[in-house]
Design an enzyme around this catalytic site. Structure first.
Site, PDB file in Angstrom:
ATOM      1  N   CYS A 198       0.839  -1.197   0.000  1.00  0.00           N
ATOM      2  CA  CYS A 198       0.000   0.000   0.000  1.00  0.00           C
ATOM      3  C   CYS A 198       0.868   1.237   0.000  1.00  0.00           C
ATOM      4  O   CYS A 198       1.936   1.269   0.612  1.00  0.00           O
ATOM      5  CB  CYS A 198      -1.006  -0.013   1.142  1.00  0.00           C
ATOM      6  N   CYS A 228       1.594   2.914   3.293  1.00  0.00           N
ATOM      7  CA  CYS A 228       2.653   2.238   4.043  1.00  0.00           C
ATOM      8  C   CYS A 228       4.021   2.697   3.534  1.00  0.00           C
ATOM      9  O   CYS A 228       4.946   2.920   4.314  1.00  0.00           O
ATOM     10  CB  CYS A 228       2.544   0.721   3.888  1.00  0.00           C
ATOM     11  N   ASP A 241      24.147  20.939 -29.292  1.00  0.00           N
ATOM     12  CA  ASP A 241      25.483  20.856 -29.866  1.00  0.00           C
ATOM     13  C   ASP A 241      25.269  20.471 -31.334  1.00  0.00           C
ATOM     14  O   ASP A 241      24.243  19.887 -31.675  1.00  0.00           O
ATOM     15  CB  ASP A 241      26.280  19.777 -29.140  1.00  0.00           C
ATOM     16  N   ASP A 294      26.146  15.032 -27.459  1.00  0.00           N
ATOM     17  CA  ASP A 294      26.399  13.599 -27.694  1.00  0.00           C
ATOM     18  C   ASP A 294      26.922  12.915 -26.442  1.00  0.00           C
ATOM     19  O   ASP A 294      27.164  11.713 -26.446  1.00  0.00           O
ATOM     20  CB  ASP A 294      27.343  13.377 -28.883  1.00  0.00           C
ATOM     21  N   ASP A 335      30.653  16.769 -24.071  1.00  0.00           N
ATOM     22  CA  ASP A 335      29.772  17.841 -23.579  1.00  0.00           C
ATOM     23  C   ASP A 335      29.428  17.719 -22.102  1.00  0.00           C
ATOM     24  O   ASP A 335      28.479  18.333 -21.633  1.00  0.00           O
ATOM     25  CB  ASP A 335      28.464  17.835 -24.389  1.00  0.00           C
TER      26      ASP A 335
END
Length: 780
Positions: free
Chosen positions: A19, A22, A479, A673, A677
Site C-alpha cells: 500500500c 505504508c 550541440d 552527444d 559535452d
C-alpha cells in the site's frame, strides 16, 4: 552533504509492501534515522533506497530494517546487490527456492503476494545454487521475519495473491450472509446484535487489529484508523447494518483497488523487463554450450544466442548473421542486421539466425544492467508534485481527524435540537471521506508510468523531477556535431573546372590523400570508392596546415586549402557553399575543388519544427566549427541562434549567458552527444545525451538519455512529460474535487457512509486506472 565522507548507497527490497500509505510511512520514518542522508521508497518496485556515510553504513542499515519492521511487521526485507560467491543475492526463503528461477529483479514483479512464509521470490537472479540469505535484523541467525506477522495485513492488501484473494472473498461472502440474516431474521436484541458483530469481525476484524497495532506503535493517522473509528462509531450510535455494510464495501473496494494497482505495476514493469535470464556459454574448444547466469560470464568468453533469445551481455559478433530487435532499448520497430564484426548490446532480441558473440563487458557493466539500474533508481528523484502530495498527506489526515472531532461535539452543544448521534454520524462520514489514498497511490504511479512510457520510446529519464521539468522547457540548446549532424564527414559536392571531369578531379584528390589519416582524407577515399592507382606516384609531402604535395607521373599534384594554392601561386575558385573546401591543382593548373561537410541528420529539421509546435520559444546551436559552416547548418534546420568557433569552456560560458537571459520559471535543455559535452550537460536545467546506446559517458552525465541518434526523440520526451503532468493533475483535481463535494455533503447530513466509501476507494480505483493511460504512448 557537508560530511566530507564517502557516501554509500544501499537498496532493500520490501516484499509485501502493498500500500502506498505504508510506503509513505516507511519513507518518513526511515528518513529520521541519524546517519541517513537520503531516503526514498519506490512503491512500484518495492525498493527502499538509502544513502549513508561509509563509517556508519552497517549499523544505519540495520536500524532502517528494524524501523521498517516496527512500522510494517508483515514486510519481508532482503538486500539487493550483496555479492556472494560471484552471485548477486537478495533472497529470502529456503535454498530449494533457488531452483525455481523466480525472476523479480526489482522490476519484474509477477504480482504474487506469497502469504506463505518460506517462498519469497525476490532474488536478483535465479540461477544460483547457493544458500538462501535473509537480510533482516537477525540475518544469519536462522530467524526469518518473513512469516512471523503475515496475518497483520491478511485480507487488506493492495496486491492480493491468489490464496489471499480466495480467503478474502470467502470472508466477504460469510460477512454478507450474516449481515442479511441479521437484517431479515426475526431475531432481536442481543441475538441480532451478535449476528451484526460476527459479520463485522469476519469482514473487518483485520482492519481493527491492524489499527490497534499501529496505535500501540504510535502510528495513529492512517486508513486503518479512519475505517475502524468510522465503522465502530456507527455501531456506537446504533447504526449496526451500516457499520457492517460499509466495512464489507470497503474491503471489496480494496480488493478492486489491489487488482488495479497490481495490473498497473505489471504494466510498468513489463515495459522495463529487459533483463536476460541466462547466457549460453561455449565450453572448451568444441561447440557444446552450458547455460549459466549472465553474472558468471567473464570478458573474453564466447556465448551463443539462438533465435528468439535475448542477448545477455555486450560484445562483438564472432560468427553468424541475424536480424535483431532493438526496440526494448531504442524504441525502434525496424530490426537491425548483425554480422561478424558487428557490435551487439545486451537487451537486443535475436530474431532468426544463431550468433556467436565474444563478451566485451561483464554483466554489471553491460548496457542492460546500466539501463535497469537507471530505471530502478528513477523514483528516488521525485517531482515537486510528489513532494507536495507527501507533505499534504502528512498534515491532511490529522487536520481532518481534528475537524471530525469538532463536527461531532461542537454543533450539538451550540445548536438547539441537534443530537450527538446525528453529528457523530456526520463526523464519521467525514472521516471515511478524508483518506488521501487516491493521491498517494495514483501520483507516483502516474510519474513512474510516464518514465516507463518514455523508456518504451527509447528515452531514459533519470527521475520524475526531470520528467516534470521538461514541461517548463522554453529554450533548447543543441550541440552540432553528432547531435544535429551525423558527425561523419562526406564529400557533398565535386566541382571541376571547365574542361575537366568529376572523375579526374576525384582521382587526383584520392591519390593525394591516399596516405593521410585525416577524417577529410578518409571521406575523399570513401567517395572515390575504387582502388587508388599507385604506379608513378612518388614524393609524398604533407604540408602542415595547408595540404598535400605529391608527384604523379612526374607532374606535381596539390590538394589542400586556399593557403596551399596561394603558396603555389595558383588562382582558384572560391565557392559560396559552406563546408570544408579541398582545392586540387595539377602541374600548376587549377583542376577544381571538393566540398566536404558533416551531413545533417534525417530528422533534425523535423525535430526543430516539432519543438516549436510544442511551445519552445528559442532554439540555439553551439559548435566549434567555422562560422560559415555553423550558420549554413542553422539556416538549413531553422535554428533561431547559432554560436560558432566555440571551445568546450566557451560553450559553458554561452550557456550561462542564455540562462541569465531567460525567465527564472523557464527551463533550459542542452542536447549533446554526451562524450565531449559533460560540463555543459551538467550545467543545463536538463541535460540530454544523444545516442546513449553503449556510451557510458552519456549515461553518467545526462539527466535524460536518448538511446538512438534521433533529435526528434526530444520532442517525444516533452510530449510524454506533458501528457504525464496532465494525467497527474487530472487525478489531483478529481480526487480533491470529489472529496471536497462529499465532505460538504457529509457535514450537512446528505452523504451517507456508502457515498463516503465510494469517495475513498472508488476514487482511488478510478485515479489508478486514469494514471495508467500514460502507458498508452506508442511512438509518440
Amino acid at each position: 552533504m557537508g560530511t566530507g565522507q564517502e557516501q554509500v548507497k544501499r537498496e532493500l527490497l520490501l516484499d509485501g509492501l502493498d500500500c502506498a500509505n505504508c510506503a509513505l510511512k516507511i519513507e518518513n520514518g526511515v528518513r529520521k534515522i541519524k546517519g541517513i542522508n537520503e531516503c526514498s521508497v519506490n512503491f512500484v518496485t518495492k525498493t527502499l533506497s538509502l544513502h549513508t556515510t561509509s563509517d556508519m553504513d552497517e549499523q544505519v542499515v540495520e536500524e532502517a530494517k528494524r524501523k521498517v519492521l516496527r512500522l510494517e511487521p508483515h514486510i519481508r526485507i532482503s538486500e539487493k546487490g550483496k555479492q556472494m560467491n560471484g552471485h548477486v543475492h537478495a533472497h529470502t526463503g529456503s535454498a530449494s527456492d533457488s531452483q525455481e528461477h523466480g525472476h523479480d529483479h526489482a522490476l519484474h514483479d509477477h504480482g504474487h503476494s506469497h502469504a506463505h512464509g518460506n517462498h519469497s521470490h525476490t532474488h536478483d537472479h535465479g540461477d544460483s545454487q547457493g544458500h538462501a540469505h535473509e537480510h533482516g535484523s537477525h540475518a544469519g541467525h536462522g530467524h526469518d521475519h518473513s512469516h512471523t506477522h503475515d496475518d497483520a495485513h491478511a485480507g487488506h492488501s493492495h496486491e492480493h495473491g491468489a490464496g489471499q484473494t480466495k480467503v478474502l472473498l470467502a470472508r466477504l461472502a460469510a460477512g454478507s450472509v450474516l449481515l442479511a440474516a441479521a437484517i431479515w431474521s426475526p431475531l432481536e436484541g442481543w441475538a441480532q446484535f451478535t449476528l451484526y458483530a460476527l459479520a463485522y469481525l469476519i469482514a473487518g476484524g483485520d482492519i481493527v487489529l491492524q489499527a490497534s497495532k499501529n496505535i500501540i506503535r504510535g502510528q495513529v493517522f492512517d486508513e486503518y484508523f479512519l475505517m475502524s473509528v468510522a465503522t465502530l462509531g456507527a455501531f456506537a450510535i446504533g447504526e449496526y447494518p451500516e457499520g457492517v455494510a460499509v466495512m464489507l464495501f470497503y474491503q471489496l473496494g480494496e480488493l478492486f483497488q489491489g487488482m488495479a494497482v497490481n495490473r498497473s505495476r505489471k504494466s510498468i514493469q513489463s515495459l522495463m523487463d529487459i533483463r536476460p535470464d541466462y547466457a549460453n556459454i561455449l565450453t572448451g574448444s568444441g561447440d557444446e554450450t552450458r547455460r549459466v547466469s549472465p553474472e558468471d560470464v567473464r570478458i573474453g568468453d564466447r556465448i551463443v544466442v539462438k533465435a528468439g533469445e535475448r542477448v545477455p551481455l555486450d560484445g562483438i559478433v564472432q560468427a553468424g548473421r541475424s536480424m535483431v530487435d532493438t526496440s526494448a532499448l531504442t524504441g525502434e520497430s525496424v530490426p537491425r542486421e548483425l554480422e561478424s564484426g558487428s557490435d551487439v548490446l545486451s537487451g537486443f532480441v535475436n530474431k532468426n539466425g544463431m550468433l556467436t558473440i565474444e563478451v566485451t563487458k561483464t554483466f554489471g557493466e553491460s548496457t542492460v544492467s546500466k539501463i535497469l539500474d537507471l530505471m530502478q533508481n528513477a523514483s528516488s528523484r521525485k517531482a515537486k508534485t510528489e513532494h507536495f502530495i507527501s507533505k499534504f498527506a502528512r498534515y491532511y489526515t490529522p487536520v481532518v481527524v481534528i475537524l471530525a472531532a469538532v463536527i461531532a461535539f461542537v454543533p450539538p452543544l451550540i445548536l438547539s435540537g441537534a443530537t450527538f448521534a446525528d453529528w457523530i454520524y456526520r463526523a464519521l462520514v467525514f472521516l471515511v471521506i478524508s483518506c488521501p489514498c487516491a493521491l498517494v497511490v495514483s501520483i507516483p504511479l502516474g510519474f513512474f508510468g510516464g518514465i516507463g512510457a518514455a523508456s518504451r520510446n527509447g528515452i531514459l529519464v533519470k527521475g520524475s523531477n526531470y520528467l516534470e521539468a521538461l514541461n517548463d522547457v522554453k529554450v533548447v540548446v543543441f550541440d552540432k556535431t553528432g547531435t544535429l549532424t551525423k558527425g561523419v564527414f562526406k564529400v557533398t559536392a565535386i566541382r571541376p573546372e571547365v574542361g575537366r571531369t568529376e572523375e579526374e578531379l576525384m582521382k587526383l584528390a584520392a591519390i593525394a590523400e591516399a596516405n593521410s589519416n585525416h577524417p577529410i582524407a578518409e571521406s575523399i577515399r570513401a567517395a572515390w570508392a575504387k582502388a587508388i592507382p599507385t604506379q608513378g606516384v612518388e614524393g609524398y609531402d604533407e604540408v602542415a596546415g595547408h595540404g598535400i604535395k605529391v608527384s604523379v607521373d612526374g607532374r606535381e599534384v596539390l590538394a589542400g586549402n586556399a593557403k596551399l594554392m596561394e603558396q603555389a601561386g595558383i588562382s582558384y575558385t572560391t565557392p559560396d557553399t559552406a563546408g570544408t573546401i579541398v582545392h586540387v591543382a595539377e602541374a600548376g593548373t587549377y583542376v577544381g575543388h571538393l566540398i566536404i561537410a558533416d551531413e545533417v541528420k534525417d530528422d533534425a529539421a523535423a525535430a526543430i519544427q516539432a519543438l516549436k509546435k510544442l511551445g519552445i520559444r528559442k532554439t540555439v546551436m553551439l559548435t566549434g566549427d567555422a562560422k560559415a559552416v555553423g550558420e549554413a547548418v542553422g539556416r538549413e534546420l531553422g535554428v533561431d541562434e547559432v554560436y560558432a568557433e566555440l571551445l568546450p569552456q566557451d560553450k559553458v560560458e554561452r550557456l550561462e549567458q542564455l540562462e541569465a537571459a531567460k525567465s527564472p520559471k523557464e527551463k533550459m535543455v542542452f542536447v549533446g552527444d554526451g562524450i565531449n559535452d559533460t560540463p555543459v550537460l551538467a550545467r543545463a536545467d536538463v541535460g540530454v545525451a544523444m545516442g546513449g546506446l553503449g556510451s557510458d559517458a552519456a549515461i553518467e552525465a545526462a539527466d535524460v538519455v536518448i538511446m538512438t541518434d534521433e533529435p526528434s526523440k526530444l520532442a517525444s520526451a516533452i510530449r510524454i512529460a506533458k501528457r504525464t503532468r496532465m494525467i497527474v493533475w487530472q487525478n489531483i483535481a478529481f480526487a480533491l474535487g470529489v472529496k471536497a463535494i462529499f465532505l460538504l455533503l457529509g457535514v450537512f447530513g446528505i452523504a451517507t457512509m456508502w457515498e463516503a466509501v465510494f469517495s475513498d476507494v472508488g476514487v482511488t480505483v478510478l485515479a489508478v486506472l486514469n494514471a495508467m493511460r500514460v502507458l498508452r504512448v506508442k511512438n509518440i
